[in-house]
Design an enzyme around this catalytic site. Sequence first.
Site, PDB file in Angstrom:
ATOM      1  N   GLN A  10       0.828  -1.203   0.000  1.00  0.00           N
ATOM      2  CA  GLN A  10       0.000   0.000   0.000  1.00  0.00           C
ATOM      3  C   GLN A  10       0.865   1.257   0.000  1.00  0.00           C
ATOM      4  OE1 GLN A  10      -3.844  -0.108   2.360  1.00  0.00           O
ATOM      5  NE2 GLN A  10      -2.736  -1.806   3.267  1.00  0.00           N
ATOM      6  N   SER A  88       4.593  -6.159   2.681  1.00  0.00           N
ATOM      7  CA  SER A  88       3.290  -6.021   3.322  1.00  0.00           C
ATOM      8  C   SER A  88       2.212  -6.683   2.458  1.00  0.00           C
ATOM      9  CB  SER A  88       2.989  -4.543   3.601  1.00  0.00           C
ATOM     10  OG  SER A  88       1.806  -4.390   4.327  1.00  0.00           O
ATOM     11  N   LEU A  89       1.251  -5.912   1.953  1.00  0.00           N
ATOM     12  CA  LEU A  89       0.249  -6.458   1.038  1.00  0.00           C
ATOM     13  C   LEU A  89       0.911  -7.249  -0.081  1.00  0.00           C
ATOM     14  CD1 LEU A  89      -2.460  -6.540  -0.628  1.00  0.00           C
ATOM     15  CD2 LEU A  89      -1.665  -4.403  -1.623  1.00  0.00           C
ATOM     16  N   ARG A 113      -8.977  -8.771   4.276  1.00  0.00           N
ATOM     17  CA  ARG A 113      -7.893  -8.255   5.114  1.00  0.00           C
ATOM     18  C   ARG A 113      -8.019  -6.743   5.263  1.00  0.00           C
ATOM     19  NH1 ARG A 113      -2.436  -6.409   3.788  1.00  0.00           N
ATOM     20  NH2 ARG A 113      -0.912  -7.007   5.380  1.00  0.00           N
ATOM     21  N   HIS A 196       0.760  -3.185  10.838  1.00  0.00           N
ATOM     22  CA  HIS A 196       1.952  -3.878  11.344  1.00  0.00           C
ATOM     23  C   HIS A 196       2.342  -3.397  12.748  1.00  0.00           C
ATOM     24  CE1 HIS A 196       2.169  -5.495   7.363  1.00  0.00           C
ATOM     25  NE2 HIS A 196       2.266  -4.295   6.848  1.00  0.00           N
ATOM     26  N   GLN A 245       1.714 -11.215  10.568  1.00  0.00           N
ATOM     27  CA  GLN A 245       2.156 -10.035   9.808  1.00  0.00           C
ATOM     28  C   GLN A 245       1.310  -8.800  10.103  1.00  0.00           C
ATOM     29  OE1 GLN A 245       0.871  -8.477   6.415  1.00  0.00           O
ATOM     30  NE2 GLN A 245       2.520  -9.134   5.042  1.00  0.00           N
TER      31      GLN A 245
END
Length: 309
Positions: A10, A88-89, A113, A196, A245
């Site tokens: 993102q 991340s994503l 998510r 996170h 995560q």
Amino acid sequence: MKVAFLFPGQGSQKVGMLREWLEEDAPLVEELFGQASRICGVDLLRLSLEGPEEELNLTKNSQPAILTFSALLLRKIPLVPDVVAGHSLGEYSALFCAGSFDFDEAVYLVRRRGEIMQEASPLGEGTMVAVLGLSLSEVQEIVDVLRGEGKVEIANINSSDQVVLSLEKSLLPRVLEEVSRRGKKAMELRVSAPFHSSFMEKAREAFARVLEGVTIRPPRYPYLSNVTAAFERDPGRIRDLLVEQLVAPVRWKDIMDVLCGEGVRKALEVGPGMVLSKLFEREHPEVSVFPTFSPRRLQIAVSEVREVQ
């Protein structure tokens, strides 16, 4: 010499990011984004082309939009990776690339998510800030200074001199002040919640239930986890790490170190923007990372990487 496919997260999204690809291959764009839009119940193609930016930046929209963009690029890249990793994503895009999820499963997962993460931290209450030019220990000092004033935590360790914080929105002026006092810069990210970190604790259990309903297959390419910065293959462990995560820092610097140590010298950034390319350029200049966000960029990237495959 090994080649990696890297997938951004993102903040890489922007309105208009699909325009050149729509001109290049409208049927494929409409196929993939139409499929993703039906799963999500929102017109991701319109959002990606026209916005509004505030709506695209909502995590429940930006996550499936970025993953679908990466899936589009994978259909255009006539190469296979030696190793995959995502920020991340982007970890979900990497696992899709490696065959651990099919496209429908991946889109569904990142949509849920995003929804669950947004619910865990109401819009406007938290944010994320990238601190530029300070080491991890120096950023930790800022966290320690501000700890008594509110919640602020290290969320991403992106490189030796870029660390991202998750924090209460009310602390933003203080974080900027502390960074400025040290002669460096910080900037707020285009995200709609503080990821996170312990801000996402409420999301952990809910997302674990979602993941239980999805079959995860062993990745066909070596894949690095954000949580461990190590190669993971066991589907059960991958499932647990994807839940973890949500609340654990992204160890991207360590992932770059591992890739370099494994002999990766060329990589493609498979998604919008070139954030990961720039991070690698500063941290490991011996590794050439090529963005693929436009038809011309992808053509150059493929030409460069084919020389070593």
